[in-house]
Design a protein around this motif. Structure first.
Motif, PDB file in Angstrom:
ATOM      1  N   VAL A  68      49.625  59.475 120.524  1.00 11.43           N
ATOM      2  CA  VAL A  68      50.154  58.891 119.282  1.00 11.43           C
ATOM      3  C   VAL A  68      49.040  58.087 118.622  1.00 11.43           C
ATOM      4  O   VAL A  68      48.397  57.243 119.262  1.00 11.43           O
ATOM      5  N   ARG A  73      52.856  52.132 115.628  1.00 12.18           N
ATOM      6  CA  ARG A  73      52.475  52.948 116.793  1.00 12.18           C
ATOM      7  C   ARG A  73      53.445  52.719 117.946  1.00 12.18           C
ATOM      8  O   ARG A  73      53.920  53.663 118.582  1.00 12.18           O
ATOM      9  N   ILE A  98      56.257  55.300 119.712  1.00  8.20           N
ATOM     10  CA  ILE A  98      56.263  55.553 121.162  1.00  8.20           C
ATOM     11  C   ILE A  98      57.655  55.316 121.740  1.00  8.20           C
ATOM     12  O   ILE A  98      58.103  56.004 122.660  1.00  8.20           O
ATOM     13  N   GLU A 142      47.141  56.546 123.240  1.00  7.80           N
ATOM     14  CA  GLU A 142      47.394  56.120 121.869  1.00  7.80           C
ATOM     15  C   GLU A 142      46.063  55.710 121.258  1.00  7.80           C
ATOM     16  O   GLU A 142      45.140  55.264 121.945  1.00  7.80           O
TER      17      GLU A 142
END
Length: 539
Positions: A6, A14, A18, A34
């Motif tokens: 991500v 973010r 998730i 990420e």
């Protein structure tokens, strides 16, 4: 389990992305990283190779579409799903250009997000399944390459490929040691007297034999001029010779290689083999013709015998036939000599006939038909004189089988001489009312070899007659069977040894041809009326 990274430059968004779903439970996706900017997203994707990159379109250093473009250039298989806050159509167009799997507008709506991921996950799994099937098929193909190669080679020599380009594609695919411009030659190896050589073997032993022969051929072909070998059928080993830099096919190099192959088979397997060699061909699609030439050459082992190496270019089969005048005179004289019972003259005539048959290398079928005609004409002629001739002759089918089973001219000649020797001897005996000469010879053999293994079949071989015939004439002329006569001679010698020596019964039995002393005692008592020891003591 699928994997995903991500990427978004805003930590809150973010983290929200998730946590928005239980990714593993709902989609079977594990988040493995990420990224806070596009460069980090690109680096992680190149390192971890995730299945999916879920990225914002606008990020520092590299935007989401730039990351997608670079991943595409780097052949990274990661699928891209883009989130965009801009509704400009040009962004969507660019997303299509970089093969983004999904394009989602902010604010993100959960039903839309769920639908996109369900579709993307389904496509990824379908693609993985297809890839898995392809890999499995490739593995199966590799596992079966030897069988597919053998099939191609058999089809090649059978003439199933006429396109030169297609043939070269297949030759390259199977890594055959040939190159454009090569002049190739086909050969065929067969075991001589194959049936009699392998009939005694089990099927497993036969397969081991074929495997051993193929290995020996392959090992020899590693030397110049070299080539390949494969099995086309039972007792048919195909050799395709490639040219040697120093010697072209058909020269001493090729003959030496073939001789090495046949000598190896003889040395290690105690079997004779012959090789027929076809004409060289400059085009791959001509291999069928070279193969057929090699088979045609092998037929002439009928004249050359075992362990032959035969080049079709050296064979010029004659289409001649015996002159009608010669055959007419030969046949008339043979019938006269046969009816008179002149055995030596009959055999001499046949010797002359085979000198004529072998010299020009006539067509093999013609030679066999000549012999068949002589056999059955003679049988009819003698039957008209003596109906009892059927006691000597075997039935027609057996005679024909024996005649056409001869694999070379020397065998055919031996069969004809034996057949007519038996006929003429029978007629000779008939004409003189007794077969005293043959009977005396049989008696002499028995008197001389009574102490050895002595069977009627072995005696028949000695006098060049069949076991049935010598049993017939011996019984007819002497009034006793051959077996009884052999027993009489042996027991007579045993009685002599019992009276004149101190040898044990076991030793005497062995000296008169009986391996089993108990059986000897049984036969002695049955013949003389008392046991050997009582005979010795005079009781």
């Amino acid at each position: 389990m699928l994997t995903m990274i991500v990427a978004d430059d805003e930590p809150y968004i973010r983290t929200s992305l998730i946590r928005v779903f239980n990714w593993q439970e709902e989609f079977g996706i594990e988040i493995i990283g990420e990224a806070a900017d596009g460069q980090e997203a690109y680096d992680l994707c190149m390192e971890l190779k995730p299945d999916i990159l879920f990225t914002d379109i606008m990020m520092p250093l590299l935007g989401g579409l730039e990351v997608a473009g670079k991943l595409k250039e780097g052949n990274c298989p990661t699928k891209i799903i883009v989130i965009s806050g801009a509704q400009d159509f040009s962004y969507a167009q660019n997303a299509l250009k970089v093969n983004a799997e999904g394009y989602i507008l902010k604010p993100v709506k959960l039903p839309e997000l769920r639908e996109v991921f369900q579709e993307v996950v389904t496509r990824i799994r379908q693609e993985q399944e297809r890839q898995m099937n392809v890999e499995q098929l490739k593995k199966q193909l590799q596992d079966n390459i030897p069988l597919i190669r053998e099939k191609f080679l058999r089809n090649w020599i059978a003439g199933m490929y006429r396109d030169e380009g297609e043939l070269w594609e297949k030759i390259d695919y199977f890594h055959l040691p040939f190159k454009p411009g090569d002049v190739l030659t086909a050969g065929v190896l067969q075991l001589d007297d194959y049936r009699s050589a392998v009939d005694k073997f089990s099927e497993e032993h036969k397969q081991l034999l074929y495997f051993a022969i193929q290995n020996m051929i392959a090992e020899c072909l590693e030397q110049p001029p070299g080539g390949i070998c494969f099995v086309a059928g039972e007792n048919e080993f195909i050799l395709i010779f490639r040219p040697d830099e120093a010697a072209s096919p058909g020269t001493a190099a090729l003959s030496g290689l073939c001789a090495k192959i046949t000598q190896s088979i003889q040395k290690y397997l105690r079997l004779d083999a012959s090789i027929g060699i076809g004409r060289a061909c400059t085009r791959m699609c001509e291999m069928e013709d070279s193969y057929k030439d090699a088979l045609a050459a092998l037929v002439y082992t009928f004249y050359t015998g075992h362990a032959s190496i035969l080049y079709i270019k050296d064979i010029q089969p004659s289409t001649e036939t015996l002159q009608s005048t010669f055959f007419y005179k030969f046949h008339a004289r043979l019938m006269n000599e046969l009816k008179a019972g002149h055995t030596s003259e009959v055999l001499e005539l046949l010797e002359r006939l085979f000198d004529r048959l072998a010299a020009p290398k006539l067509q093999i079928g013609y030679v066999q038909s000549i012999c068949a005609e002589i056999v059955f004409t003679s049988a009819r002629t003698l039957y008209e004189l003596d109906e009892d001739i059927e006691e000597v002759l075997e039935d027609r089918t057996t005679i024909m089988d024996a005649l056409y089973r001869q694999t070379n001219i020397s065998g055919l000649k031996a069969y004809m001489l034996s057949f007519f020797n038996e006929l003429a001897t029978y007629v000779e005996g008939k004409n003189t009312s007794k077969n005293s000469r043959t009977i005396n010879r049989i008696r002499g053999i028995i008197q001389e070899r009574y102490a050895q293994e002595l069977s009627i079949a072995r005696i028949a071989d000695e006098v060049y007659l069949t076991p049935n015939y010598i049993s017939l004439i011996f019984k007819k002329e002497t009034g006793e069977t051959l077996t009884d006569y052999i027993t009489k001679v042996r027991i007579s010698k045993a009685k002599e040894l019992l009276q004149t020596t101190d040898l044990k019964v076991m030793e005497i039995a062995e000296r008169v041809g009986y391996e089993n002393p108990h059986y000897f005692s049984t036969v002695f008592k049955k013949t003389v009326g008392i046991h050997p020891l009582k005979y010795r003591s005079g009781k």
